[in-house]
Design a protein around this motif. Sequence first.
Motif, PDB file in Angstrom:
ATOM      1  N   ASN A 240      34.743 -35.368  15.377  1.00 49.46           N
ATOM      2  CA  ASN A 240      35.958 -34.678  14.927  1.00 49.46           C
ATOM      3  C   ASN A 240      37.215 -35.494  15.207  1.00 49.46           C
ATOM      4  O   ASN A 240      38.203 -35.394  14.470  1.00 49.46           O
ATOM      5  CB  ASN A 240      36.079 -33.316  15.622  1.00 49.46           C
ATOM      6  CG  ASN A 240      35.100 -32.296  15.064  1.00 49.46           C
ATOM      7  OD1 ASN A 240      34.476 -32.520  14.030  1.00 49.46           O
ATOM      8  ND2 ASN A 240      34.954 -31.176  15.761  1.00 49.46           N
ATOM      9  N   ARG A 241      37.184 -36.310  16.270  1.00 50.28           N
ATOM     10  CA  ARG A 241      38.364 -37.101  16.619  1.00 50.28           C
ATOM     11  C   ARG A 241      38.716 -38.126  15.543  1.00 50.28           C
ATOM     12  O   ARG A 241      39.862 -38.591  15.471  1.00 50.28           O
ATOM     13  CB  ARG A 241      38.142 -37.820  17.945  1.00 50.28           C
ATOM     14  CG  ARG A 241      37.953 -36.895  19.137  1.00 50.28           C
ATOM     15  CD  ARG A 241      37.702 -37.709  20.388  1.00 50.28           C
ATOM     16  NE  ARG A 241      37.355 -36.869  21.525  1.00 50.28           N
ATOM     17  CZ  ARG A 241      36.927 -37.332  22.690  1.00 50.28           C
ATOM     18  NH1 ARG A 241      36.809 -38.641  22.863  1.00 50.28           N
ATOM     19  NH2 ARG A 241      36.621 -36.507  23.684  1.00 50.28           N
ATOM     20  N   ALA A 265      33.864 -28.570  12.906  1.00 51.08           N
ATOM     21  CA  ALA A 265      33.196 -27.516  13.662  1.00 51.08           C
ATOM     22  C   ALA A 265      33.734 -27.477  15.088  1.00 51.08           C
ATOM     23  O   ALA A 265      33.930 -28.525  15.722  1.00 51.08           O
ATOM     24  CB  ALA A 265      31.688 -27.740  13.678  1.00 51.08           C
ATOM     25  N   SER A 266      33.993 -26.286  15.584  1.00 53.15           N
ATOM     26  CA  SER A 266      34.433 -26.158  16.977  1.00 53.15           C
ATOM     27  C   SER A 266      33.241 -26.386  17.907  1.00 53.15           C
ATOM     28  O   SER A 266      32.109 -26.042  17.586  1.00 53.15           O
ATOM     29  CB  SER A 266      35.025 -24.768  17.214  1.00 53.15           C
ATOM     30  OG  SER A 266      34.049 -23.765  16.969  1.00 53.15           O
ATOM     31  N   THR A 303      31.913 -31.247   9.501  1.00 50.04           N
ATOM     32  CA  THR A 303      31.019 -31.545  10.610  1.00 50.04           C
ATOM     33  C   THR A 303      30.353 -30.263  11.087  1.00 50.04           C
ATOM     34  O   THR A 303      30.887 -29.164  10.912  1.00 50.04           O
ATOM     35  CB  THR A 303      31.783 -32.185  11.788  1.00 50.04           C
ATOM     36  OG1 THR A 303      32.777 -31.274  12.264  1.00 50.04           O
ATOM     37  CG2 THR A 303      32.428 -33.490  11.373  1.00 50.04           C
ATOM     38  N   ALA A 304      29.193 -30.391  11.713  1.00 47.33           N
ATOM     39  CA  ALA A 304      28.472 -29.214  12.211  1.00 47.33           C
ATOM     40  C   ALA A 304      27.449 -29.643  13.243  1.00 47.33           C
ATOM     41  O   ALA A 304      27.013 -30.803  13.278  1.00 47.33           O
ATOM     42  CB  ALA A 304      27.785 -28.469  11.063  1.00 47.33           C
ATOM     43  N   ASN A 305      27.071 -28.693  14.092  1.00 50.94           N
ATOM     44  CA  ASN A 305      25.917 -28.854  14.987  1.00 50.94           C
ATOM     45  C   ASN A 305      24.699 -28.252  14.307  1.00 50.94           C
ATOM     46  O   ASN A 305      24.769 -27.151  13.769  1.00 50.94           O
ATOM     47  CB  ASN A 305      26.154 -28.127  16.318  1.00 50.94           C
ATOM     48  CG  ASN A 305      27.286 -28.740  17.122  1.00 50.94           C
ATOM     49  OD1 ASN A 305      27.519 -29.939  17.065  1.00 50.94           O
ATOM     50  ND2 ASN A 305      28.001 -27.916  17.875  1.00 50.94           N
ATOM     51  N   VAL A 324      24.038 -33.809  15.154  1.00 50.60           N
ATOM     52  CA  VAL A 324      25.391 -33.662  14.637  1.00 50.60           C
ATOM     53  C   VAL A 324      25.365 -34.102  13.182  1.00 50.60           C
ATOM     54  O   VAL A 324      24.825 -35.169  12.865  1.00 50.60           O
ATOM     55  CB  VAL A 324      26.382 -34.526  15.442  1.00 50.60           C
ATOM     56  CG1 VAL A 324      27.766 -34.463  14.828  1.00 50.60           C
ATOM     57  CG2 VAL A 324      26.407 -34.091  16.897  1.00 50.60           C
ATOM     58  N   THR A 325      25.897 -33.284  12.291  1.00 48.63           N
ATOM     59  CA  THR A 325      25.919 -33.651  10.875  1.00 48.63           C
ATOM     60  C   THR A 325      27.353 -33.871  10.411  1.00 48.63           C
ATOM     61  O   THR A 325      28.274 -33.163  10.833  1.00 48.63           O
ATOM     62  CB  THR A 325      25.266 -32.573   9.993  1.00 48.63           C
ATOM     63  OG1 THR A 325      25.978 -31.339  10.123  1.00 48.63           O
ATOM     64  CG2 THR A 325      23.816 -32.354  10.402  1.00 48.63           C
ATOM     65  N   ILE A 326      27.521 -34.884   9.576  1.00 48.94           N
ATOM     66  CA  ILE A 326      28.793 -35.148   8.905  1.00 48.94           C
ATOM     67  C   ILE A 326      28.485 -35.189   7.418  1.00 48.94           C
ATOM     68  O   ILE A 326      27.734 -36.070   6.960  1.00 48.94           O
ATOM     69  CB  ILE A 326      29.434 -36.478   9.362  1.00 48.94           C
ATOM     70  CG1 ILE A 326      29.459 -36.567  10.883  1.00 48.94           C
ATOM     71  CG2 ILE A 326      30.839 -36.611   8.798  1.00 48.94           C
ATOM     72  CD1 ILE A 326      28.324 -37.360  11.472  1.00 48.94           C
ATOM     73  N   CYS A 327      29.014 -34.239   6.666  1.00 46.63           N
ATOM     74  CA  CYS A 327      28.676 -34.099   5.251  1.00 46.63           C
ATOM     75  C   CYS A 327      29.914 -34.312   4.392  1.00 46.63           C
ATOM     76  O   CYS A 327      31.005 -33.837   4.722  1.00 46.63           O
ATOM     77  CB  CYS A 327      28.094 -32.708   4.952  1.00 46.63           C
ATOM     78  SG  CYS A 327      26.598 -32.331   5.877  1.00 46.63           S
ATOM     79  N   THR A 328      29.732 -35.028   3.294  1.00 47.53           N
ATOM     80  CA  THR A 328      30.776 -35.124   2.273  1.00 47.53           C
ATOM     81  C   THR A 328      30.251 -34.457   1.007  1.00 47.53           C
ATOM     82  O   THR A 328      29.110 -34.688   0.603  1.00 47.53           O
ATOM     83  CB  THR A 328      31.127 -36.587   1.969  1.00 47.53           C
ATOM     84  OG1 THR A 328      29.990 -37.253   1.405  1.00 47.53           O
ATOM     85  CG2 THR A 328      31.554 -37.313   3.231  1.00 47.53           C
ATOM     86  N   SER A 329      31.072 -33.609   0.413  1.00 44.30           N
ATOM     87  CA  SER A 329      30.679 -32.936  -0.833  1.00 44.30           C
ATOM     88  C   SER A 329      31.789 -33.077  -1.856  1.00 44.30           C
ATOM     89  O   SER A 329      32.972 -33.228  -1.500  1.00 44.30           O
ATOM     90  CB  SER A 329      30.362 -31.456  -0.575  1.00 44.30           C
ATOM     91  OG  SER A 329      31.466 -30.802   0.001  1.00 44.30           O
ATOM     92  N   ASP A 330      31.411 -33.050  -3.128  1.00 43.73           N
ATOM     93  CA  ASP A 330      32.392 -33.194  -4.194  1.00 43.73           C
ATOM     94  C   ASP A 330      32.113 -32.183  -5.292  1.00 43.73           C
ATOM     95  O   ASP A 330      31.076 -31.500  -5.285  1.00 43.73           O
ATOM     96  CB  ASP A 330      32.387 -34.620  -4.753  1.00 43.73           C
ATOM     97  CG  ASP A 330      31.055 -35.010  -5.383  1.00 43.73           C
ATOM     98  OD1 ASP A 330      30.640 -34.350  -6.359  1.00 43.73           O
ATOM     99  OD2 ASP A 330      30.426 -35.978  -4.905  1.00 43.73           O
TER     100      ASP A 330
END
Length: 537
Positions: A240-241, A265-266, A303-305, A324-330
Amino acid sequence: MASLPGDAARYRTLFETMDEGFCIIEFLDGPHGPLSDYIHVEANAAYERHAGIPNVVGQKVREMVPDEAEGWVELYGGVLRTGKPIRFQRELEATGHHLDISSFRVGPFENRQVAVLFKDITDQIRVQKALHDLNETLEARIAEALAEREEAETALRQAQKMEAVGQLTGGLAHDFNNLLAGISGALEMIGVRLAQGRMADVDRYLAAGQGAARRASALTHRLLAFSRRQTLSPRPIVVNRLLGDFSELVRRTVGPQISVETIAASGLWPALVDANQLENALLNLCINARDAMPHGGRITIETANRWLDDRIAREHGLTPGQYVTICTSDTGTGIEKSIIDRVFDPFFTTKPIGQGTGLGLSMVYGFARQSNGHVRIYSEAGQGTMVCIYLPRYRGEAEAEDIVPAGDLPVGADAGETVLVIDDEPSVRMLVCDSLSDLGYQCVEAGDGPTGLRILESRARIDLLVTDVGLPGGLNGRQVADAARALRPDLRILFVTGYAENAVLNHGHIEHGMEVLTKPFAVDELRRRVAILLQSE
C-alpha cells in the motif's frame, strides 16, 4: 488293553487313507558317524504321491537321495536331539517335488524315531513363481513404458523450448538491431561532428544514443524477468505504501482519457518483494490496460489479503496459504477465450505490428514466479481484464522506509571516503571511478577478485566495495564480498552485475549493508546507491 486292537485298526485306517504323506524314520549309525543315516520304518500310500518315491519302507536316506541326504539328516537329527518339532518348506531335488513338512520326535531320544508329515506344494510354488515372474515382467514393462513416455515428454519439451528460442531469437534480432543501429549511428555522428568542429548537434545525438541504450536495457530486463533470472533485491514491505506515488506515475503515463483508482486494503500483510520490479510489473499491466481502452475508460489498482485453501490453491496453481494480491483491472476490450492461455508466452501480442514486443506479460509472469508467487488473468471479450499478482505473506515486520528519495541524499563524499572498484571491464571501472571521483570519493581499482582481495587484506582505508559479480581469477564477486566481510565486518558492498547471477547472490537475498545494481545503469543511480550505502547505519 483289550481295546488296543481296535485303536490300532483305526490308526492304520487313518494312516493309509490320509491325504498327506506320512512316515516314521529311525536313525542309525553309519559310515559317516553316529546317527548319520536313517531308515524308513513306516510310510503310508500318500508318501509316493507327494514325494514321488515308491516303496520307501526299508530304504536308507543315503541310498535313496545320496546327493542331498546330508541336509535331511541334519534337519531331522535336530528334531531327534532336541525334541522340538519343526515346520519348513524344502524341495526334494531328486524328484523335483516341493514339500511343506512338519516333523516331531516319536517317544524318547533312545527310540531314535522321528515322524514326518508332508504334502506336495509344487503346483502352488509354480503358481507363485509364475506370479512373481509376471510381476517382474510387468514392472519391467511399466518401467519401459514410463521411460518411453519420459523420452517423448523430453522431446516435446525440447521442441517447445526450441520453438520459444526461435520466437525469442526473431524478436530479439529485430529489436536489438534497431536499438544498436540507433546507438552506433549516434556515436558515429558525434565523431563526425566533433571532427568537423560542429558542437551544436552533439547533444541531439547524445540524447538519441542514450535513449536507445535505455530501451535496450529495459528489453534485457524484461527478458531476464521472463526467464526468472533477474536479480531481485526483495525487502519486506506493505505494498500500500507504493500506491500513492505509483498511481500518479500511472496517471501521467496513461493520459487524461483514463481515470485511475486505487483501493488499498486495510491491514494489508507485508510481502517480501523487490519494490522497483513490482512497480515495473504493475506499470506494464497498466500500459496494457491503456492500450485496451483507446477511447478512454478506467483502471483500478487494488490490494487485498487472500487465504487460499487446498482447493482454491490447486485451481490457481499455487501453494495453499496466505497471500497478498495486487490486481489491476480495466474496462477495455478484453481477451478472447481462445487466446487467453497464450498471453504470458514471450513475444505473443494482440497489438498491431510495431506497437508491442509481446514481452510485457511474460515479464510480469517471470517476476511473480521468481518472487515465489504467481499471476492470474481473468478476462472476457468486451468486458475488460483483471490481472492479479499473488505474493506470499511475509511473516515479520515490514521495513519502516522502503525507498529513499534521491533528493534527500548528499551529493558529495565525506573527507577521505574511499571506494574499491573491482571489475574486469576497464571501461566500467573508468565510468564508476570517474563518476564517484566527481563527488569527491577516492577510488582504488582492481581487475579481478584476487587483486581486490589483496587490497582488502592491506591496511588501506576502504569504506565501500563496488564489485562485479562475474569476475575472472578464481574468485567471483560474492566470494570476494564474503571474504571482505570476514576481514571488515562493517564494510558496505554494492554488487554490479551484467546479468542475473541469482545463485551467486543467494537467489536475491542479500544481507544488510549490501545493494545490487544491474548493468547498464545510469550514473545518477550509481551515485544514489553509493550514497544510500555510505549513509546507512
